[in-house]
Design a protein around this motif. Structure first.
Motif, PDB file in Angstrom:
ATOM      1  N   VAL A   1       0.842  -1.201   0.000  1.00 44.79           N
ATOM      2  CA  VAL A   1       0.000   0.000   0.000  1.00 44.79           C
ATOM      3  C   VAL A   1       0.876   1.250   0.000  1.00 44.79           C
ATOM      4  CG1 VAL A   1      -1.758   1.278   1.270  1.00 44.79           C
ATOM      5  CG2 VAL A   1      -1.900  -1.212   1.115  1.00 44.79           C
ATOM      6  N   ALA A   2       1.911   1.253   0.840  1.00 45.89           N
ATOM      7  CA  ALA A   2       2.825   2.399   0.896  1.00 45.89           C
ATOM      8  C   ALA A   2       3.630   2.513  -0.405  1.00 45.89           C
ATOM      9  CB  ALA A   2       3.766   2.263   2.086  1.00 45.89           C
ATOM     10  N   ALA A   3       3.975   1.368  -1.002  1.00 38.93           N
ATOM     11  CA  ALA A   3       4.713   1.384  -2.273  1.00 38.93           C
ATOM     12  C   ALA A   3       3.868   2.009  -3.373  1.00 38.93           C
ATOM     13  CB  ALA A   3       5.118  -0.037  -2.662  1.00 38.93           C
ATOM     14  N   ARG A   4       2.607   1.636  -3.437  1.00 37.34           N
ATOM     15  CA  ARG A   4       1.700   2.208  -4.443  1.00 37.34           C
ATOM     16  C   ARG A   4       1.552   3.714  -4.217  1.00 37.34           C
ATOM     17  NH1 ARG A   4      -2.508  -0.890  -3.594  1.00 37.34           N
ATOM     18  NH2 ARG A   4      -1.943  -2.424  -5.138  1.00 37.34           N
ATOM     19  N   ALA A   5       1.412   4.117  -2.961  1.00 35.19           N
ATOM     20  CA  ALA A   5       1.250   5.539  -2.647  1.00 35.19           C
ATOM     21  C   ALA A   5       2.516   6.331  -2.972  1.00 35.19           C
ATOM     22  CB  ALA A   5       0.885   5.708  -1.180  1.00 35.19           C
ATOM     23  N   ALA A   6       3.684   5.762  -2.680  1.00 31.59           N
ATOM     24  CA  ALA A   6       4.948   6.455  -2.954  1.00 31.59           C
ATOM     25  C   ALA A   6       5.154   6.628  -4.461  1.00 31.59           C
ATOM     26  CB  ALA A   6       6.120   5.691  -2.351  1.00 31.59           C
ATOM     27  N   ALA A   7       4.850   5.593  -5.239  1.00 32.11           N
ATOM     28  CA  ALA A   7       4.999   5.695  -6.697  1.00 32.11           C
ATOM     29  C   ALA A   7       4.008   6.710  -7.271  1.00 32.11           C
ATOM     30  CB  ALA A   7       4.791   4.322  -7.341  1.00 32.11           C
ATOM     31  N   ALA A   8       2.774   6.708  -6.775  1.00 26.05           N
ATOM     32  CA  ALA A   8       1.772   7.667  -7.249  1.00 26.05           C
ATOM     33  C   ALA A   8       2.175   9.095  -6.881  1.00 26.05           C
ATOM     34  CB  ALA A   8       0.403   7.322  -6.679  1.00 26.05           C
ATOM     35  N   ALA A   9       2.739   9.284  -5.699  1.00 29.32           N
ATOM     36  CA  ALA A   9       3.193  10.612  -5.278  1.00 29.32           C
ATOM     37  C   ALA A   9       4.337  11.095  -6.164  1.00 29.32           C
ATOM     38  CB  ALA A   9       3.627  10.585  -3.816  1.00 29.32           C
ATOM     39  N   TYR A  10       5.229  10.190  -6.535  1.00 28.42           N
ATOM     40  CA  TYR A  10       6.337  10.559  -7.428  1.00 28.42           C
ATOM     41  C   TYR A  10       5.791  11.022  -8.781  1.00 28.42           C
ATOM     42  CZ  TYR A  10      10.781  10.499  -9.849  1.00 28.42           C
ATOM     43  OH  TYR A  10      11.889  10.876 -10.566  1.00 28.42           O
ATOM     44  N   LEU A  11       4.836  10.287  -9.320  1.00 29.19           N
ATOM     45  CA  LEU A  11       4.253  10.667 -10.607  1.00 29.19           C
ATOM     46  C   LEU A  11       3.550  12.020 -10.525  1.00 29.19           C
ATOM     47  CD1 LEU A  11       2.735   7.277 -11.830  1.00 29.19           C
ATOM     48  CD2 LEU A  11       4.857   8.371 -12.574  1.00 29.19           C
ATOM     49  N   GLN A  12       2.828  12.236  -9.420  1.00 25.33           N
ATOM     50  CA  GLN A  12       2.135  13.512  -9.246  1.00 25.33           C
ATOM     51  C   GLN A  12       3.136  14.662  -9.150  1.00 25.33           C
ATOM     52  OE1 GLN A  12      -0.312  13.758  -5.765  1.00 25.33           O
ATOM     53  NE2 GLN A  12      -1.337  15.610  -6.451  1.00 25.33           N
ATOM     54  N   HIS A  13       4.218  14.444  -8.414  1.00 25.07           N
ATOM     55  CA  HIS A  13       5.243  15.477  -8.280  1.00 25.07           C
ATOM     56  C   HIS A  13       5.926  15.763  -9.618  1.00 25.07           C
ATOM     57  CE1 HIS A  13       8.215  17.990  -6.336  1.00 25.07           C
ATOM     58  NE2 HIS A  13       9.171  17.300  -6.931  1.00 25.07           N
ATOM     59  N   ALA A  14       6.093  14.738 -10.442  1.00 27.46           N
ATOM     60  CA  ALA A  14       6.719  14.909 -11.760  1.00 27.46           C
ATOM     61  C   ALA A  14       5.761  15.545 -12.768  1.00 27.46           C
ATOM     62  CB  ALA A  14       7.211  13.562 -12.288  1.00 27.46           C
ATOM     63  N   GLY A  15       4.480  15.609 -12.422  1.00 26.58           N
ATOM     64  CA  GLY A  15       3.513  16.249 -13.296  1.00 26.58           C
ATOM     65  C   GLY A  15       3.036  15.386 -14.455  1.00 26.58           C
ATOM     66  N   VAL A  16       3.065  14.071 -14.272  1.00 24.71           N
ATOM     67  CA  VAL A  16       2.595  13.167 -15.319  1.00 24.71           C
ATOM     68  C   VAL A  16       1.483  12.282 -14.761  1.00 24.71           C
ATOM     69  CG1 VAL A  16       4.764  13.124 -16.602  1.00 24.71           C
ATOM     70  CG2 VAL A  16       4.385  11.460 -14.794  1.00 24.71           C
ATOM     71  N   HIS A  17       0.729  11.695 -15.674  1.00 25.14           N
ATOM     72  CA  HIS A  17      -0.341  10.785 -15.286  1.00 25.14           C
ATOM     73  C   HIS A  17       0.140   9.362 -15.494  1.00 25.14           C
ATOM     74  CE1 HIS A  17      -3.165  14.066 -14.990  1.00 25.14           C
ATOM     75  NE2 HIS A  17      -2.764  14.495 -16.178  1.00 25.14           N
ATOM     76  N   GLY A  18      -0.311   8.491 -14.614  1.00 24.87           N
ATOM     77  CA  GLY A  18       0.077   7.103 -14.760  1.00 24.87           C
ATOM     78  C   GLY A  18      -0.704   6.209 -13.834  1.00 24.87           C
ATOM     79  N   THR A  19      -0.464   4.917 -13.985  1.00 23.39           N
ATOM     80  CA  THR A  19      -1.101   3.929 -13.124  1.00 23.39           C
ATOM     81  C   THR A  19      -0.025   3.140 -12.400  1.00 23.39           C
ATOM     82  OG1 THR A  19      -1.161   2.313 -14.915  1.00 23.39           O
ATOM     83  CG2 THR A  19      -3.117   3.695 -14.628  1.00 23.39           C
TER      84      THR A  19
END
Length: 151
Positions: free
Chosen positions: A84-102
């Protein structure tokens, strides 16, 4: 000599029917060369955008792979990643980079996969109606790397 020159210039079918033919040929060649240059330059731009999407997906997966299960690590029972934390950390990285992803975690919680979707805005191809190209990048990180007990 003047007679020969005049005869060649005034010969049947010479000179009058092809007037401006070279200008049309050059115009067609110029358009074709610009189209080829546009394909090459925008194709290279799309490749660059794809490389960036791949790099962002790999970095997001790496960031997620570092999200340890703190409770198990502190008590010393195991060193493992919290999915759960891994999914959240990866999603936060994508949000910070300004891109969309899954971000997805495998059913056995051993692999985190990140897919980044982006768009490359073309610079030359709008002339022929192609304003943008879709770009996709992929990255995967192993959430368990052979360590299941603290030393």
């Amino acid at each position: 000599m003047d007679t020969t020159t005049c005869a060649l210039e005034a010969g049947p079918g010479r000179g009058h029917g092809e007037r401006g033919g070279i200008a049309v040929f050059l115009a067609v060649c110029t358009v074709a060369l610009l189209a080829i240059a546009g394909l090459v330059l925008d194709g290279g731009g799309k490749l660059s955008a794809t490389e960036r999407a791949d790099a962002l997906a790999l970095e997001a997966a790496r960031a997620g792979g570092q999200a340890l299960d703190a409770a198990a690590a502190i008590t010393g029972t195991a060193i493992r990643v919290d999915p759960v934390a891994a999914r959240a950390a990866a999603a936060a990285y994508l949000q910070h980079a300004g891109v969309h992803g899954t971000v997805t975690v495998s059913d056995d919680d051993t692999q985190l996969t990140v897919t980044v979707t982006s768009t490359y805005t073309t610079r030359f191809l709008p002339v022929i109606g192609i304003n943008s190209m879709d770009v996709t990048g992929h990255g995967t990180a192993a959430l368990l790397h052979g360590v299941d007990q603290p030393e």
